[in-house]
Motif scaffolding. Structure first.
Motif, PDB file in Angstrom:
ATOM      1  N   ARG A 129       0.786  -1.222   0.000  1.00 46.21           N
ATOM      2  CA  ARG A 129       0.000   0.000   0.000  1.00 46.21           C
ATOM      3  C   ARG A 129       0.828   1.287   0.000  1.00 46.21           C
ATOM      4  O   ARG A 129       0.375   2.312  -0.461  1.00 46.21           O
TER       5      ARG A 129
ATOM      6  N   PRO B 163      -8.553  -3.665  -4.219  1.00 43.58           N
ATOM      7  CA  PRO B 163      -8.584  -2.232  -4.519  1.00 43.58           C
ATOM      8  C   PRO B 163      -8.399  -1.378  -3.256  1.00 43.58           C
ATOM      9  O   PRO B 163      -8.896  -1.719  -2.185  1.00 43.58           O
ATOM     10  N   LYS B 164      -7.691  -0.284  -3.454  1.00 40.77           N
ATOM     11  CA  LYS B 164      -7.364   0.576  -2.324  1.00 40.77           C
ATOM     12  C   LYS B 164      -8.593   1.300  -1.773  1.00 40.77           C
ATOM     13  O   LYS B 164      -8.613   1.695  -0.606  1.00 40.77           O
ATOM     14  N   GLU B 165      -9.609   1.440  -2.625  1.00 40.85           N
ATOM     15  CA  GLU B 165     -10.805   2.164  -2.204  1.00 40.85           C
ATOM     16  C   GLU B 165     -11.430   1.513  -0.972  1.00 40.85           C
ATOM     17  O   GLU B 165     -12.034   2.186  -0.140  1.00 40.85           O
ATOM     18  N   ILE B 166     -11.283   0.186  -0.893  1.00 40.55           N
ATOM     19  CA  ILE B 166     -11.869  -0.530   0.243  1.00 40.55           C
ATOM     20  C   ILE B 166     -11.270  -0.023   1.549  1.00 40.55           C
ATOM     21  O   ILE B 166     -11.991   0.246   2.514  1.00 40.55           O
ATOM     22  N   ASP B 167      -9.934   0.151   1.570  1.00 36.94           N
ATOM     23  CA  ASP B 167      -9.278   0.660   2.776  1.00 36.94           C
ATOM     24  C   ASP B 167      -9.834   2.027   3.126  1.00 36.94           C
ATOM     25  O   ASP B 167     -10.197   2.298   4.270  1.00 36.94           O
ATOM     26  N   GLU B 168      -9.875   2.885   2.092  1.00 39.93           N
ATOM     27  CA  GLU B 168     -10.246   4.278   2.345  1.00 39.93           C
ATOM     28  C   GLU B 168     -11.667   4.381   2.872  1.00 39.93           C
ATOM     29  O   GLU B 168     -11.953   5.113   3.817  1.00 39.93           O
ATOM     30  N   THR B 169     -12.587   3.604   2.254  1.00 43.02           N
ATOM     31  CA  THR B 169     -13.970   3.610   2.724  1.00 43.02           C
ATOM     32  C   THR B 169     -14.045   3.201   4.186  1.00 43.02           C
ATOM     33  O   THR B 169     -14.753   3.822   4.980  1.00 43.02           O
TER      34      THR B 169
END
Lengths: 289, 283, 90
Positions: free
Chosen positions: B107, B175-181
């Motif tokens: 990441r 996908p990185k979006e999962i972390d951010e969410t």
């Protein structure tokens, strides 16, 4: 994926760093310390300077072992990589037979290395082994404990038996990632089987193949247990590879100094090869991405 | 239209023998793989007199005495227990430290990340023979010699880098979006990692565990060097028996067959993940 | 620590390596690294060049020891030239 710069990530890596430092850096420092000293046991050490390095560099024993090692690794790669790719090309693509093949092919990988040695030690024996018995019955002289050529053939066949599946599985994984559209395009162009392989399958497999070659080279370069169980390094010294020689020196004769000097040179060679492969691999990645 | 049908039948005409040739190649290759294993199994079911006096392709005088010898003698079966203990310990340690590290590598960019990754990789490639002697001295000096944890820690040398390498490949696919969410939703890092992220890469953890198990299970040099009695692995017990006057071939073969069993079981359970793990090329 | 059999020269050797690493870390903080492509046609950063230098120096020293004999100070001079070349052109 674009990554964000975050120096706090170091905290996540810290456990690995400490653990691997404990099990890699401390021993390596010890090896360096031993390599410049002489000992007569009892933890008494005497300064020897670079004597051991000089001795090892001049010793025919080490160069011979290195020569044998390079020959062994070269033969292994020359057989296993093409054979592995060939097997991968012939594997069923999906369904019951695919997992059937996968399971059976992984079997040799999961056998403890000395058992691999034992299997082939038994298999090649003229009196009780299938291979040795059949060869003997056919009138082919074969005795891996007496004849160095037979010993070499035995350990090479054993390694092919043990590790070709790894190359095949990696190549198979590479093949499976090729979209069907590529094959359909090739069919429309009426490309020959060879052309499909040369221009579609091989380039797509290149990445995994590099990893397969790296792993096979490294693992064959430090192979110890299997040939040791089968031949014990003999007959004579004909199958004494680098690791076998090193263990003989370090744990058998307890010659700490020379063994440590030997270890350092061995490690430097590994480091160099590893770096070359890693650089080539990352550059391949960049060109693709 | 006629042309395409002709083409189709022609290609089918070629395809048919090709399918056969594939089957022939695979059959030959699998035969080559299985024949030595069959021979070991065959020997383990024979009596020593049959092994030494008659050359038979299958056991005429079927006996399970060799297996009985191993499964009733603690000196033998404790070897399997010891091996399993340190293999499981090693797998747990490797995964525990490798998970956060692999997350960091997948990441974030941080100073020296590439060099660190390369350094880890070199440890996977380092010959065990180089480390055998210093490990012996190290673990003797801290009083861990001949314990399971010593072998488990020693095997971390190559299993931790391997686990980091495999897990990093799997994590990159998430996908990185999962972390951010998750962070926006107020999850702390620890809770997010355990509750959301780990289930997402469950198959990756399975593959990494498989390879840690495998490489710890098959290794002999370090485990033999670091143990004498209490934690002696089965593989080392086998080599010792070979040295005795007059080798008991039947028992040796039976012990060999029994070492294959745990591996075969593990393969069977993770067979669908293996190909996936190899697909990432992180072995 | 007794079993590790430390000596002053090896301790100094590791000390120097550690110092080099620290210096390069500080340099990387002060002046962030920018990769460039040199005569080897591979992308290298300052850290990569340090690694190439150290590994190359090890081999230079071994080659000197094997071919010429134990006159390491001369080998070290050669290493310095090599290091300069690596940092300039690779």
């Amino acid at each position: 994926m674009d990554k964000t710069v975050n120096q706090k990530a170091w905290f996540l890596v810290l456990p690995v760093l400490l653990l691997v430092a404990f099990s890699a850096v401390v021993p390596l420092m010890t090896v360096v310390n031993y390599s410049v000293q002489d000992t007569f046991g009892n933890n008494e050490f005497f300064w020897a300077g670079l004597e051991w390095f000089e001795e090892m560099l001049a010793s025919e024993r080490m160069w011979d072992a290195l020569g044998r090692q390079l020959l062994f690794s070269a033969i292994i790669l020359a057989i296993e990589v093409p054979l592995g790719v060939f097997v991968a090309l012939n594997m069923p693509k999906s369904g019951f037979w695919a997992s059937f093949c996968l399971v059976l092919m992984s079997l040799p990988l999961l056998i403890p290395w000395n058992v691999v040695g034992t299997i082939w030690q038994i298999f090649g024996r003229v009196d009780i082994g299938l291979l040795g018995y059949v060869l003997d019955a056919l009138g082919i002289p074969y005795n891996y404990t007496q004849d160095s050529l037979a010993a070499w053939i035995t350990i090479i066949v054993m390694d092919v038996w043990h590790w070709t599946s790894l190359v095949a599985l990696l190549a198979y994984a590479g093949l499976k990632s090729i979209p069907d559209a590529y094959y359909q395009a090739a069919k429309i162009d009426q490309a020959s089987r060879w052309k499909v392989f040369r221009f579609i399958e091989l380039p797509k497999m290149m990445g995994v193949l590099m990893i397969a070659i790296l792993l096979r080279f490294m693992d064959s370069f430090m192979i110890y247990t299997e040939p040791f169980v089968v031949t014990g390094g003999g007959p004579g010294n004909s199958t004494t590879l680098l690791s076998i020689d090193l263990v003989k020196m370090a744990l058998g004769q307890f010659d700490l100094g020379p063994a440590a000097a030997f270890s350092i040179m061995y490690f430097l060679v590994i480091l160099l090869i590893c770096w070359v492969f890693y650089t080539v691999m990352t550059n391949l990645d960049k060109r693709e991405g | 239209m006629a042309d395409t049908t002709a083409n189709k039948s022609a290609s089918r005409g070629i395809a048919l023998p090709r399918v056969n040739s594939r089957a022939v190649v695979m059959t030959l290759y699998l035969l080559f793989l299985l024949l030595p294993i069959y021979w070991l199994l065959n020997m383990s079911l024979k009596t020593n007199t049959e092994i030494l006096n008659d050359f038979t392709l299958w056991p005429r005088d079927l006996t399970f005495a060799n297996y009985a010898t191993i499964l009733t003698d603690p000196a033998w079966y404790m070897g399997y227990v010891n091996s399993l203990i340190y293999v499981v310990m090693n797998t747990v340690i490797s995964l525990t430290v490798a998970l956060p590290a692999a997350y960091a590598f997948s990441r974030y960019h941080f100073m020296g990340d590439k060099h660190l990754f390369f350094w880890l990789l070199t440890n996977r490639m380092a010959p065990a023979a180089v480390f055998a002697l210093p490990f012996f001295q190290l673990y003797s000096s801290i009083g861990l010699f001949d314990t399971h944890i010593a072998v488990a820690l020693a095997h971390c040398l190559f299993n931790v880098p391997l686990a980091v390498w495999i897990l990093e490949g799997f994590m990159r696919g998430v996908p990185k979006e999962i972390d951010e969410t998750a962070y926006i939703d107020g999850y702390s890092f620890g809770r997010f990692f355990v509750k959301i992220f780990m289930p997402l890469i469950a198959s990756g953890i399975g593959v990494a565990a498989f390879f840690c198990f495998m490489f710890s299970w098959v290794e002999l040099l370090l485990s033999r060097t670091l143990t004498t009695v209490d934690a002696k692995p089965i593989a080392a017990i086998m080599t010792r028996t070979q040295g005795a006057a007059g080798i008991d071939w039947g028992v040796l073969a039976a012990a060999g067959v029994l070492t294959i069993v745990p591996g075969a079981l593990v393969i069977y359970f993770v067979r669908n993940y293996i190909a996936k793990g190899f697909a990432l090329g992180r072995v | 620590m007794d079993w590790m059999a430390w000596t002053w020269p090896t301790a100094a050797f590791f000390g120097i390596i550690a110092c080099t690493l620290i210096v390069f870390t500080i340099l990387a903080i002060k002046f962030p690294e920018t990769p460039r492509i040199g005569i080897l046609r591979i992308e290298t950063t300052r850290g990569d060049r340090l690694f190439i230098t150290l590994l190359g120096s090890a081999f230079i020293n071994l080659a000197w020891l094997g071919l010429v004999g134990a006159n390491q100070p001369y080998a070290l001079i050669l290493c310095l030239i090599y290091a300069a070349a690596v940092f300039r052109w690779v």
